[in-house]
Motif scaffolding. Structure first.
Motif, short mmCIF file in Angstrom:
data_model
loop_
_atom_site.label_atom_id
_atom_site.label_comp_id
_atom_site.label_asym_id
_atom_site.label_seq_id
_atom_site.Cartn_x
_atom_site.Cartn_y
_atom_site.Cartn_z
N THR A 5 29.19 36.70 25.20
CA THR A 5 30.41 36.09 25.74
C THR A 5 30.39 35.98 27.26
OG1 THR A 5 31.46 38.25 25.78
CG2 THR A 5 31.84 36.92 23.82
N PHE A 6 29.36 36.49 27.89
CA PHE A 6 29.31 36.41 29.35
C PHE A 6 29.19 34.97 29.80
CE2 PHE A 6 27.32 40.89 29.94
CZ PHE A 6 28.53 41.46 29.58
N MET A 7 29.91 34.65 30.84
CA MET A 7 29.85 33.31 31.38
C MET A 7 29.44 33.36 32.85
SD MET A 7 30.63 31.53 28.76
CE MET A 7 30.96 29.89 29.35
N ILE A 8 29.07 32.23 33.37
CA ILE A 8 28.61 32.18 34.76
C ILE A 8 29.78 32.26 35.74
CG2 ILE A 8 27.53 30.65 36.47
CD1 ILE A 8 25.56 32.08 34.58
N VAL A 9 30.83 31.51 35.45
CA VAL A 9 32.00 31.51 36.33
C VAL A 9 33.04 32.46 35.75
CG1 VAL A 9 33.91 30.10 37.18
CG2 VAL A 9 31.57 29.22 37.28
N LEU A 10 33.51 33.34 36.60
CA LEU A 10 34.42 34.40 36.15
C LEU A 10 35.71 34.35 36.96
CD1 LEU A 10 31.57 37.02 36.51
CD2 LEU A 10 32.37 36.12 34.32
N GLU A 11 36.78 34.80 36.34
CA GLU A 11 38.03 34.91 37.09
C GLU A 11 38.02 36.25 37.81
OE1 GLU A 11 41.51 34.36 34.72
OE2 GLU A 11 40.67 32.59 33.74
N ALA A 12 38.13 36.20 39.12
CA ALA A 12 38.02 37.44 39.90
C ALA A 12 39.05 38.47 39.45
CB ALA A 12 38.20 37.14 41.39
N ARG A 13 40.25 38.03 39.16
CA ARG A 13 41.30 39.00 38.81
C ARG A 13 41.06 39.67 37.45
NH1 ARG A 13 47.02 36.31 40.92
NH2 ARG A 13 46.53 36.60 43.13
N MET A 204 34.54 41.00 49.40
CA MET A 204 34.71 39.59 49.03
C MET A 204 35.33 39.45 47.65
SD MET A 204 31.44 37.54 50.56
CE MET A 204 32.03 35.97 49.94
N ILE A 205 34.89 40.30 46.72
CA ILE A 205 35.49 40.23 45.38
C ILE A 205 36.98 40.55 45.46
CG2 ILE A 205 35.53 41.27 43.07
CD1 ILE A 205 32.54 41.75 43.29
N ARG A 206 37.32 41.54 46.28
CA ARG A 206 38.75 41.91 46.39
C ARG A 206 39.55 40.74 46.97
NH1 ARG A 206 37.00 47.56 47.80
NH2 ARG A 206 37.20 48.67 45.83
N TRP A 207 38.99 40.07 47.97
CA TRP A 207 39.71 38.91 48.53
C TRP A 207 39.83 37.80 47.47
CZ3 TRP A 207 36.43 39.25 53.59
CH2 TRP A 207 37.07 40.10 54.49
N CYS A 208 38.77 37.64 46.68
CA CYS A 208 38.85 36.63 45.60
C CYS A 208 39.95 37.00 44.60
CB CYS A 208 37.50 36.51 44.89
SG CYS A 208 36.23 35.70 45.87
N GLN A 209 40.09 38.27 44.35
CA GLN A 209 41.17 38.71 43.45
C GLN A 209 42.53 38.41 44.08
OE1 GLN A 209 39.85 42.81 42.87
NE2 GLN A 209 39.04 42.31 40.85
N GLU A 210 42.63 38.68 45.37
CA GLU A 210 43.88 38.42 46.10
C GLU A 210 44.28 36.94 46.00
OE1 GLU A 210 44.63 39.08 50.65
OE2 GLU A 210 43.72 40.86 49.77
N PHE A 211 43.31 36.05 46.19
CA PHE A 211 43.60 34.62 46.19
C PHE A 211 43.48 33.99 44.80
CE2 PHE A 211 42.42 35.29 50.69
CZ PHE A 211 43.56 34.78 51.28
N ASP A 212 43.22 34.82 43.80
CA ASP A 212 43.06 34.33 42.43
C ASP A 212 41.97 33.27 42.33
OD1 ASP A 212 43.51 34.23 39.75
OD2 ASP A 212 45.33 33.01 39.84
N ALA A 213 40.85 33.58 42.95
CA ALA A 213 39.72 32.63 42.96
C ALA A 213 38.78 32.89 41.78
CB ALA A 213 38.94 32.79 44.26
N LEU A 214 37.97 31.91 41.52
CA LEU A 214 36.86 32.05 40.57
C LEU A 214 35.66 32.57 41.35
CD1 LEU A 214 37.26 28.59 38.82
CD2 LEU A 214 37.92 30.81 37.88
N ILE A 215 34.77 33.31 40.67
CA ILE A 215 33.58 33.80 41.37
C ILE A 215 32.34 33.67 40.48
CG2 ILE A 215 34.94 35.50 42.67
CD1 ILE A 215 33.56 37.68 41.09
N THR A 216 31.20 33.75 41.12
CA THR A 216 29.94 33.98 40.41
C THR A 216 29.25 35.15 41.08
OG1 THR A 216 28.53 32.59 41.78
CG2 THR A 216 29.65 31.52 39.94
N LEU A 217 28.38 35.81 40.34
CA LEU A 217 27.62 36.93 40.89
C LEU A 217 26.17 36.50 40.98
CD1 LEU A 217 29.17 39.71 38.61
CD2 LEU A 217 29.86 39.13 40.93
#
Ligand SMILES: [Zn+2]
Length: 240
Positions: A5-13, A204-217
């Motif tokens: 179920t892992f995906m490339i684009v993840l919701e930071a939150r 950076m992940i925390r800021w992405c969570q703050e702004f409700d951004a999508l992320i990749t690792l």
């Protein structure tokens, strides 16, 4: 491990910093500049327990001759235990945020990545790094990333501020990083958290969570030993 179920684009939150998924969203093979073949890279990803990888081969808008064969090679890889996605990493080519690709290539990709690898002049020609004033580097890189984030062909901006960090040893302000993350969230583009280039990936992940951004690792994996580095590094940082 429920890897399928892992995906490339993840919701930071939705991420738990103490238990990040085994995803690797930035790797290249021997086709252009990587050191290993598709099969070797895939085997290493499986061995490391990754659930999803993105083959983000470097290419140009003129790479349409080999790109379909590359995409086909990725598509025949098994879906489990690790799902491989087709991607590309191209340069931000012009100051207006246009990137070095064409629809014939983009349409074959699951995800399109573009990175600031050079500073284009007003005609799109690279300005030699030796001619760039160090004091301007961060602002130049910021402006290019800002422009590219509005490009509908872009899904992932690769290693933001890499030129500043690694070539000129200058650091962007927190405000600049946050401004790009906020814009990425607004344009639904996934921010790459790159443990190789970014000195503060957990922040950076925390800021992405703050702004409700999508992320990749995904740091660059040109070497087999680098595969899984992002998970190892982030596990260590979030645990400390
Ligand atoms: Zn790159």
């Amino acid at each position: 491990m429920e890897t399928a179920t892992f995906m490339i684009v993840l919701e930071a939150r939705a991420l738990d910093l103490g238990s990040l998924p085994g995803v690797y969203a930035h790797l290249q093979t021997s086709r252009i500049d990587g050191k290993r073949t598709f099969a070797e890279v895939y085997a290493r990803a499986v061995e490391f327990g990754l659930g999803a990888v993105l083959y983000s081969e470097h290419c140009l808008r003129t790479s349409t001759d080999w790109f379909p064969a590359f995409a086909a090679e990725v598509r025949v890889l098994p879906l489990e235990p690790c799902r491989a996605f087709v991607g590309t990493e191209v340069k931000v080519e012009f100051q207006n945020g246009d990137i070095d690709t064409v629809p014939a290539k983009t349409e074959l990709c699951d995800y399109g990545m573009a990175s600031v690898h050079r500073f284009p002049d007003t005609n799109g020609e690279a300005i030699p790094f030796s001619a760039v004033n160090t004091a301007e580097v961060v602002d130049r890189e910021f402006a290019l990333s800002w422009a590219a984030l509005a490009n509908p062909q872009l899904d992932i901006p690769g290693h933001m501020f890499e030129i500043s960090y690694l070539r000129f040893y200058v650091v962007p302000s927190d405000d600049q990083i946050q401004a790009l993350i906020e814009r990425a969230a607004a344009t639904s583009v996934a921010v790459e958290i790159n443990t190789y280039y970014h000195p503060t990936p957990v922040q950076m992940i925390r800021w992405c969570q703050e702004f409700d951004a999508l992320i990749t690792l995904g740091p660059n994996a040109h070497e087999l030993d680098n595969i899984g580095d992002n998970v190892r590094v982030l596990d260590g940082l979030s645990a400390s």
